[in-house]
Structures are given as C-alpha cells and as structure tokens.
Design a protein around this motif. Structure first.
Motif, PDB file in Angstrom:
ATOM      1  N   GLU A  79     -17.118  -6.586 -12.660  1.00 16.51           N
ATOM      2  CA  GLU A  79     -16.085  -5.777 -13.308  1.00 16.51           C
ATOM      3  C   GLU A  79     -16.308  -4.289 -13.056  1.00 16.51           C
ATOM      4  O   GLU A  79     -15.342  -3.524 -12.925  1.00 16.51           O
ATOM      5  N   ALA A  80     -17.563  -3.880 -12.978  1.00 19.02           N
ATOM      6  CA  ALA A  80     -17.844  -2.485 -12.626  1.00 19.02           C
ATOM      7  C   ALA A  80     -17.353  -2.188 -11.219  1.00 19.02           C
ATOM      8  O   ALA A  80     -16.803  -1.111 -10.953  1.00 19.02           O
ATOM      9  N   ALA A  81     -17.534  -3.153 -10.307  1.00 19.01           N
ATOM     10  CA  ALA A  81     -17.069  -2.962  -8.929  1.00 19.01           C
ATOM     11  C   ALA A  81     -15.553  -2.815  -8.872  1.00 19.01           C
ATOM     12  O   ALA A  81     -15.025  -2.004  -8.095  1.00 19.01           O
ATOM     13  N   VAL A  82     -14.829  -3.577  -9.694  1.00 19.41           N
ATOM     14  CA  VAL A  82     -13.369  -3.451  -9.729  1.00 19.41           C
ATOM     15  C   VAL A  82     -12.971  -2.102 -10.321  1.00 19.41           C
ATOM     16  O   VAL A  82     -12.047  -1.435  -9.832  1.00 19.41           O
ATOM     17  N   ARG A  83     -13.667  -1.670 -11.368  1.00 17.75           N
ATOM     18  CA  ARG A  83     -13.380  -0.352 -11.949  1.00 17.75           C
ATOM     19  C   ARG A  83     -13.602   0.763 -10.930  1.00 17.75           C
ATOM     20  O   ARG A  83     -12.883   1.776 -10.932  1.00 17.75           O
ATOM     21  N   ASP A  84     -14.596   0.586 -10.081  1.00 16.51           N
ATOM     22  CA  ASP A  84     -14.897   1.616  -9.094  1.00 16.51           C
ATOM     23  C   ASP A  84     -13.742   1.824  -8.115  1.00 16.51           C
ATOM     24  O   ASP A  84     -13.542   2.930  -7.609  1.00 16.51           O
ATOM     25  N   ARG A  96      -1.005   4.229  -4.582  1.00 13.92           N
ATOM     26  CA  ARG A  96      -0.819   2.940  -3.905  1.00 13.92           C
ATOM     27  C   ARG A  96      -1.651   2.916  -2.636  1.00 13.92           C
ATOM     28  O   ARG A  96      -1.693   3.887  -1.887  1.00 13.92           O
ATOM     29  N   ALA A  97      -2.303   1.762  -2.389  1.00 13.09           N
ATOM     30  CA  ALA A  97      -3.164   1.651  -1.219  1.00 13.09           C
ATOM     31  C   ALA A  97      -3.162   0.216  -0.704  1.00 13.09           C
ATOM     32  O   ALA A  97      -2.880  -0.742  -1.436  1.00 13.09           O
ATOM     33  N   LEU A  98      -3.494   0.088   0.552  1.00 16.51           N
ATOM     34  CA  LEU A  98      -3.756  -1.206   1.168  1.00 16.51           C
ATOM     35  C   LEU A  98      -5.269  -1.402   1.115  1.00 16.51           C
ATOM     36  O   LEU A  98      -6.020  -0.544   1.581  1.00 16.51           O
ATOM     37  N   VAL A  99      -5.730  -2.498   0.525  1.00 13.72           N
ATOM     38  CA  VAL A  99      -7.167  -2.713   0.373  1.00 13.72           C
ATOM     39  C   VAL A  99      -7.666  -3.715   1.417  1.00 13.72           C
ATOM     40  O   VAL A  99      -7.009  -4.712   1.711  1.00 13.72           O
ATOM     41  N   VAL A 100      -8.825  -3.406   1.974  1.00 16.38           N
ATOM     42  CA  VAL A 100      -9.461  -4.263   2.974  1.00 16.38           C
ATOM     43  C   VAL A 100     -10.885  -4.528   2.510  1.00 16.38           C
ATOM     44  O   VAL A 100     -11.658  -3.588   2.317  1.00 16.38           O
ATOM     45  N   GLY A 101     -11.226  -5.789   2.302  1.00  9.10           N
ATOM     46  CA  GLY A 101     -12.558  -6.116   1.806  1.00  9.10           C
ATOM     47  C   GLY A 101     -13.248  -7.163   2.649  1.00  9.10           C
ATOM     48  O   GLY A 101     -12.617  -8.111   3.123  1.00  9.10           O
ATOM     49  N   TRP A 102     -14.529  -6.962   2.837  1.00  7.80           N
ATOM     50  CA  TRP A 102     -15.350  -7.934   3.575  1.00  7.80           C
ATOM     51  C   TRP A 102     -16.338  -8.583   2.622  1.00  7.80           C
ATOM     52  O   TRP A 102     -16.972  -7.899   1.811  1.00  7.80           O
ATOM     53  N   SER A 103     -16.471  -9.918   2.674  1.00 11.05           N
ATOM     54  CA  SER A 103     -17.462 -10.661   1.911  1.00 11.05           C
ATOM     55  C   SER A 103     -17.262 -10.409   0.410  1.00 11.05           C
ATOM     56  O   SER A 103     -16.200 -10.716  -0.132  1.00 11.05           O
ATOM     57  N   GLY A 105     -16.698  -7.663  -1.004  1.00  8.13           N
ATOM     58  CA  GLY A 105     -15.570  -6.756  -1.117  1.00  8.13           C
ATOM     59  C   GLY A 105     -14.230  -7.460  -1.042  1.00  8.13           C
ATOM     60  O   GLY A 105     -13.234  -6.979  -1.597  1.00  8.13           O
ATOM     61  N   ALA A 106     -14.174  -8.621  -0.363  1.00  4.65           N
ATOM     62  CA  ALA A 106     -12.934  -9.391  -0.312  1.00  4.65           C
ATOM     63  C   ALA A 106     -12.579  -9.937  -1.687  1.00  4.65           C
ATOM     64  O   ALA A 106     -11.409  -9.985  -2.077  1.00  4.65           O
ATOM     65  N   VAL A 108     -13.500  -8.532  -4.556  1.00  8.86           N
ATOM     66  CA  VAL A 108     -13.059  -7.360  -5.312  1.00  8.86           C
ATOM     67  C   VAL A 108     -11.612  -7.026  -4.959  1.00  8.86           C
ATOM     68  O   VAL A 108     -10.780  -6.778  -5.837  1.00  8.86           O
ATOM     69  N   ALA A 109     -11.294  -7.047  -3.668  1.00 11.30           N
ATOM     70  CA  ALA A 109      -9.939  -6.719  -3.223  1.00 11.30           C
ATOM     71  C   ALA A 109      -8.924  -7.716  -3.773  1.00 11.30           C
ATOM     72  O   ALA A 109      -7.824  -7.325  -4.190  1.00 11.30           O
ATOM     73  N   ALA A 110      -9.267  -9.000  -3.777  1.00 10.71           N
ATOM     74  CA  ALA A 110      -8.349 -10.019  -4.290  1.00 10.71           C
ATOM     75  C   ALA A 110      -8.066  -9.796  -5.773  1.00 10.71           C
ATOM     76  O   ALA A 110      -6.907  -9.856  -6.212  1.00 10.71           O
ATOM     77  N   HIS A 111      -9.110  -9.551  -6.551  1.00 11.58           N
ATOM     78  CA  HIS A 111      -8.914  -9.303  -7.980  1.00 11.58           C
ATOM     79  C   HIS A 111      -8.089  -8.039  -8.204  1.00 11.58           C
ATOM     80  O   HIS A 111      -7.169  -8.037  -9.038  1.00 11.58           O
ATOM     81  N   TRP A 112      -8.411  -6.968  -7.481  1.00 11.77           N
ATOM     82  CA  TRP A 112      -7.692  -5.714  -7.689  1.00 11.77           C
ATOM     83  C   TRP A 112      -6.220  -5.856  -7.309  1.00 11.77           C
ATOM     84  O   TRP A 112      -5.328  -5.399  -8.047  1.00 11.77           O
ATOM     85  N   ALA A 113      -5.933  -6.512  -6.185  1.00 10.56           N
ATOM     86  CA  ALA A 113      -4.544  -6.702  -5.757  1.00 10.56           C
ATOM     87  C   ALA A 113      -3.781  -7.574  -6.744  1.00 10.56           C
ATOM     88  O   ALA A 113      -2.606  -7.321  -7.031  1.00 10.56           O
ATOM     89  N   GLY A 114      -4.450  -8.606  -7.281  1.00  2.00           N
ATOM     90  CA  GLY A 114      -3.795  -9.473  -8.247  1.00  2.00           C
ATOM     91  C   GLY A 114      -3.491  -8.764  -9.559  1.00  2.00           C
ATOM     92  O   GLY A 114      -2.460  -9.030 -10.196  1.00  2.00           O
ATOM     93  N   ARG A 115      -4.372  -7.868  -9.962  1.00  2.00           N
ATOM     94  CA  ARG A 115      -4.194  -7.148 -11.229  1.00  2.00           C
ATOM     95  C   ARG A 115      -3.246  -5.957 -11.102  1.00  2.00           C
ATOM     96  O   ARG A 115      -2.731  -5.466 -12.107  1.00  2.00           O
ATOM     97  N   ASN A 116      -3.028  -5.482  -9.878  1.00  2.00           N
ATOM     98  CA  ASN A 116      -2.259  -4.252  -9.667  1.00  2.00           C
ATOM     99  C   ASN A 116      -1.168  -4.453  -8.615  1.00  2.00           C
ATOM    100  O   ASN A 116      -1.160  -3.780  -7.572  1.00  2.00           O
ATOM    101  N   PRO A 117      -0.217  -5.350  -8.858  1.00  5.46           N
ATOM    102  CA  PRO A 117       0.793  -5.634  -7.834  1.00  5.46           C
ATOM    103  C   PRO A 117       1.678  -4.440  -7.497  1.00  5.46           C
ATOM    104  O   PRO A 117       2.214  -4.366  -6.379  1.00  5.46           O
TER     105      PRO A 117
END
Length: 268
Positions: A79-84, A96-103, A105-106, A108-117
């Motif tokens: 959750e701290a990583a998502v807040r960051d 607004r941003a396009l997020v790219v996450g690896w491993s 980070g992927a 984190v990106a999925a959670h952030w995109a789902g929470r912030n459509p």
C-alpha cells in the motif's frame, strides 16, 4: 493549441517518513510513469525510454530504500508503494499518466490503474501481475531462506544501488506479501475491474529464485483474465527471461506503450 512544455527535473520527492529519488524528462508529451521491479532501480528502464524517444514525458523513481538516494522508511508495504505513485505524480504536477510496471511494479500499476480509472491513460504490465496461488508454507520458508542466504553480501553492494537498504527480513516480508496479493482470489478481481486499456508483455522461462516451469504456470494464470476483460490483452510474448526482458526486449515494451496510448487517444 500547443501543449505547454514542462522543464526536465531531477530531485527528491518527500512522502510519509522518507523521500524518493525521481527524474522527469519534461516536455509536452504523454506522461509515462515507470514502476520498478521489487528491488530494482529506475535505471532498468533506460532502453525502453531511449526506444520511445523524446516525444514522451518519461517519469522514473526509486522506491523506498532502493537505488543510491531514496531514503529508508518504516513502511515497505504494498500500500505504501501504491501511495508513492500518487506522491510522485502530484510532485510533478501530473494528473493523468500511462503507467508501465515490471514484475512487482506491474502489480502496483494494475492496482493503481484499477483504483484510478479517470487518471490512468492505460497500463503496460511487463512479466508481472499474473493471478496465481504460488505462495504456500513451503514457498514462504524457501523465500526466507533465500534472503537470509544472500543477506551476508548484500550490504557490500548497497553503495552501488544494486541492492536495497532493507534487511533480509524486510525483503522477505515484501516478497511474501506479493505472493499473497498475487493469489487468484486477490488479484483476479483487481484485473477484472480495470476499465482502461492494458497490454501485457510476458517473458519466457525462469526468474531468480524460481524452479522448473513455475514461471510459465504463473503466466498461464492470465489466460482467463484475457477472456473475461476485453480491456486487457497480450501485447507480446518474448523469448527473454524475467530478469532480462527490459534489456533484451525493450522494443516490445515500447511498442505496447505506443499501442495503449493510441487506444487511449482513440477512446476520447
């Protein structure tokens, strides 16, 4: 009317009890925020950024206690990583941003995109965020043993930024939390709820600490996701393994970024 151009910037972003080393290339292009692997650094994205070029606004940062400069923290939770993510975007004035996450980070990106459509232009998930129940008691013990074993030499590499300034226990706890969050009952609903364009770029073969066909079984957990959610598709399956994908298959990652951006523009 021409878009306003933001100057390039490098500095520290305060968040909670720490600060994160961040870089923003600036410019008028689409903001792309890169989310690192669990113990990796922003330098891993260099080839992807070079491939995309200066027409994009590239924003990278090192997570808590990673890299050479980001500070230690009392909180290394997911959750701290998502807040960051929000802290870095706010510090750079990006809504607004396009997020790219690896491993890691992927995920984190999925959670952030789902929470912030409304704020996510889309996401590219690189060999991560696959719902699969890979964590059991035996795996948990294996993870703790692995980090204890590498704990004796990790401090020697910390001045280089190649290993995090976290204890072996903190690293193991983070990895185990990732396993719990990756369970089908946890991650599946997150992915099913995403309403923005998502493309996966998947590696082949093993990753550090995995055995046999473990990684391929985990990746296969995405097949039902592709069937259930039309917003999520496989962008590419590449030959390189988990650890080498950003080095050897950066062009496939960049192409998926372009595809997601084109879909987002077409949907407006």
């Amino acid at each position: 009317m021409a878009k306003s151009s933001t100057p390039a910037w490098t500095g520290m972003v305060p968040v909670d009890d720490t600060a994160l080393a961040a870089t923003d290339t600036g410019g008028p292009g689409i903001p792309v925020l890169y989310l690192n692997g669990q113990f990796a650094t922003q330098g891993y994205w260099r080839r992807v950024i070079c491939e995309l070029g200066p027409d994009w606004r590239h924003i990278t940062y090192d997570e808590r206690a990673r890299g050479k400069k980001s500070g230690r923290s009392a909180d290394y939770s997911f959750e701290a990583a998502v807040r960051d993510v929000d802290a870095v975007l706010a510090a750079r004035g990006v809504d607004r941003a396009l997020v790219v996450g690896w491993s890691y980070g992927a995920v984190v990106a999925a959670h952030w995109a789902g929470r912030n459509p409304e704020r996510a232009m889309g996401a590219v998930l690189v060999d991560g965020a696959a719902p699969y129940d890979w964590l059991d008691e035996a795996m948990e013990q294996r993870i703790r043993k692995l980090f204890r074993r590498i704990g004796w030499f990790a401090p020697l590499l910390r001045p280089t930024g190649l290993t995090p300034r976290m204890t072996a226990r903190e690293q193991a706890d983070s990895n185990i939390e990732l396993g719990r969050l990756s369970r089908e009952r946890e991650l599946g609903p997150v992915l099913d709820g995403i309403t923005v364009p998502v493309r996966y770029v998947l590696a082949s073969g093993t990753s550090f600490g995995s055995k046999g066909e473990e990684q391929e079984k985990i990746r296969a957990g995405l097949d039902p996701v592709f069937e259930r959610n039309p917003n999520i598709r496989l962008g590419a399956k590449v030959a390189s393994n988990h650890g080498a994908i950003l080095k050897k298959d950066f062009r496939a990652v960049a192409e998926s970024v372009r595809e997601v951006a084109a879909l987002e523009r077409g949907g407006r």
